[in-house]
Design an enzyme around this catalytic site. Structure first.
Site, short mmCIF file in Angstrom:
data_model
loop_
_atom_site.label_atom_id
_atom_site.label_comp_id
_atom_site.label_asym_id
_atom_site.label_seq_id
_atom_site.Cartn_x
_atom_site.Cartn_y
_atom_site.Cartn_z
N GLU A 86 0.74 -0.84 0.05
CA GLU A 86 -0.37 -0.21 -0.19
C GLU A 86 0.77 1.56 -0.29
O GLU A 86 0.84 2.50 -1.02
CB GLU A 86 -0.61 0.01 0.96
CG GLU A 86 -2.26 0.93 0.95
CD GLU A 86 -2.51 0.98 1.80
OE1 GLU A 86 -4.10 -0.43 2.43
OE2 GLU A 86 -3.33 1.72 3.32
N GLU A 89 2.19 1.31 -3.31
CA GLU A 89 0.64 2.47 -4.24
C GLU A 89 1.01 4.06 -3.73
O GLU A 89 0.41 4.55 -5.17
CB GLU A 89 -0.65 1.81 -4.08
CG GLU A 89 -1.38 0.81 -4.23
CD GLU A 89 -2.99 0.66 -3.89
OE1 GLU A 89 -2.75 -0.79 -2.81
OE2 GLU A 89 -3.15 0.70 -4.22
N CYS A 107 -7.97 -2.62 4.26
CA CYS A 107 -7.91 -3.22 5.10
C CYS A 107 -9.32 -3.83 6.06
O CYS A 107 -9.01 -4.78 6.64
CB CYS A 107 -6.58 -3.74 6.57
SG CYS A 107 -5.90 -2.18 6.86
N SER A 127 -7.47 1.30 -1.69
CA SER A 127 -6.03 0.82 -1.54
C SER A 127 -6.37 -0.45 -2.49
O SER A 127 -7.02 -1.11 -1.51
CB SER A 127 -5.49 0.36 -0.99
OG SER A 127 -4.37 -0.70 -0.95
N LYS A 166 -14.36 -9.83 9.44
CA LYS A 166 -13.10 -10.61 8.80
C LYS A 166 -14.73 -12.08 8.54
O LYS A 166 -13.39 -12.64 7.23
CB LYS A 166 -11.93 -10.72 9.76
CG LYS A 166 -11.60 -9.59 10.32
CD LYS A 166 -10.75 -9.41 9.50
CE LYS A 166 -9.98 -7.90 9.11
NZ LYS A 166 -9.15 -7.36 7.58
N GLU A 169 -15.37 -11.41 5.16
CA GLU A 169 -14.30 -11.43 4.76
C GLU A 169 -13.34 -12.26 3.85
O GLU A 169 -13.19 -11.97 2.61
CB GLU A 169 -12.99 -10.26 4.94
CG GLU A 169 -12.22 -9.88 4.16
CD GLU A 169 -10.68 -9.51 5.19
OE1 GLU A 169 -10.87 -8.16 5.21
OE2 GLU A 169 -9.61 -10.31 5.57
N GLU A 175 -11.19 -13.52 -5.05
CA GLU A 175 -10.71 -13.31 -5.23
C GLU A 175 -9.44 -13.47 -3.67
O GLU A 175 -8.25 -13.51 -3.71
CB GLU A 175 -9.88 -11.85 -4.83
CG GLU A 175 -11.00 -10.74 -5.52
CD GLU A 175 -10.07 -10.31 -6.90
OE1 GLU A 175 -8.48 -10.32 -6.86
OE2 GLU A 175 -10.42 -11.11 -8.21
N CYS A 317 -9.31 -1.53 15.74
CA CYS A 317 -9.45 -3.61 15.68
C CYS A 317 -9.63 -3.66 17.79
O CYS A 317 -10.13 -4.44 17.94
CB CYS A 317 -8.71 -3.85 15.34
SG CYS A 317 -8.99 -3.93 13.12
#
Ligand code: SF4
Length: 389
Positions: A86, A89, A107, A127, A166, A169, A175, A317
């Protein structure tokens, strides 16, 4: 669960997936491996009588080995890797295509879901780097599997997360099968892990400290601060400074992006160049930042920010939905202090200084944003309809 405590007929229970993990741990064909997120280590102790914020990384590694995991990895390692991807990037856009800024962190899956539904026009600013959880899953079943000659289909990857989002996710899209398998098999919350440790009769408080497994275990202070609001951005600035100037920072602490303020803004001076950053946590604060970005776009003006960090949970988190219950701001502060202590104690505090990250690029990925990195470590986003109400 919390809901069941409030539901008069006890009909609502949180989804408990520990059964799947017990089954994998008892299956001789499987090679169960595990990763733990940054914020778990400063909250798990609350279930065993420690005060909030007590740093228990070594005991956690021990407990996971005693549960039967063949390898214990640390999500902090791939937090460092997320920064490499990132951060690269960001630096590329900042130098070559500033019109495409701001870059927004991706994230937090609750935030990704929100963006795809409510701000789809900002998707190009997101990102493409996957989250640390997702990167570790992809690497366990490729890089680690290759080095250790284990068939990827036999690896059963469990992640211990402070977060219920999560769980969503890991099944987001194909992907998340970069290895050809589902990269992460089960994502457990901190609370689910606590139940497993207790069910196994492990005397957590008297466990010796253990270490994580090489080659997906070593981490820097920058990796660990992913667990708190402002941490991803601070970690990115530490490495971004190096990527932009070729030098190392004297002082790696960016106090302006720390703390529980809803929106934190800073103009960071990188050897005469200003980088404007914003950090938002909690949905109302996020709207405030994004609406400013949208207004500038509509007016044809440059974005007020170059880089934006967003976390759905207040405080980041450390007080995610999978952590031990009862997070007040005092608990958030204590858990946050534990994370910053871990950062200060780290031998290295910038992601690009992590020796295992350097080895990973040398032996396997080549360099940040390489073709292999793109295939394994980056993802795509898409506008999603709101559900019917
Ligand atoms: Fe999960 Fe909350 Fe962290 Fe987002 S901020 S990744 S929802 S714990």
């Amino acid at each position: 669960g919390q809901c069941s405590a409030h539901c008069p007929v006890g009909a609502i229970y949180e989804n408990d997936e520990t059964g799947k993990v017990w089954a994998a741990l008892g299956d001789k064909e499987k090679y169960p491996v595990v990763q733990i997120a940054p914020a778990v280590r400063v909250a798990v102790g609350e279930a065993f009588g420690y005060k909030s914020g007590e740093l228990l990384t070594g005991k956690l590694y021990s407990a996971l080995r005693r549960l039967g995991f063949r390898a214990v990895f640390d999500t902090n390692f791939t937090a460092d890797l997320t920064i490499m991807e990132e951060g690269s990037e960001f630096v590329k856009l900042f130098k070559d295509e500033p019109d495409k800024l701001p870059l927004v962190t991706s994230c937090c899956p609750a935030w990704v879901d929100y963006l795809e539904k409510y701000y789809p026009d900002l998707i190009p600013h997101f990102s493409t780097a996957k989250s640390p959880q997702a990167m570790l899953g992809a690497l366990a079943k490729t890089y680690y599997a290759e080095k250790n000659k284990i068939a990827p289909k036999n690896i059963f990857m469990v992640s211990i997360m402070p977060c219920t989002a999560k769980k969503y996710e890991i099944s987001r899209s194909t992907e998340m099968c970069a290895s050809g398998q589902q990269d992460i098999n089960v994502s457990l919350t901190t609370r689910e892990l606590v139940r497993m440790i207790k069910a196994a009769g492990i005397d957590f408080n008297n466990l010796p400290d253990d270490k994580a497994d090489s080659i997906l275990g070593e981490y820097t202070g920058a990796g660990t601060i992913f667990g708190v609001t402002g941490g991803v951005l601070e970690a990115a600035l530490r490495t971004g400074y190096h990527l932009l100037t070729g030098e190392e920072l004297d002082n790696v602490e960016f106090q302006d992006v720390r703390g529980l303020g809803g929106v934190k803004e800073a103009a960071v001076n990188i050897k005469g160049t200003t980088v404007n950053v914003a950090v938002a946590h909690g949905v109302a604060n996020v709207q405030q930042v994004l609406d400013k970005v949208k207004a500038a776009k509509v007016a044809g003006q440059p974005s007020p920010y170059h880089f934006i960090e967003v976390m759905a949970c207040r405080g980041g988190c450390v007080s995610g939905g999978g952590q031990p219950y009862g997070a007040t701001d005092e608990v958030r502060r204590l858990r946050t202090a534990g994370i910053y202590q871990d950062d200060r104690l780290a031998a290295k505090r910038c992601s690009h200084q992590n020796p295992e990250i350097q080895k990973l690029y040398k032996d396997f990925l080549n360099q940040p944003l390489s073709e292999k990195s793109h295939h394994l470590l980056h993802t795509k986003y898409q506008a999603r309809p709101l559900y019917d109400r």
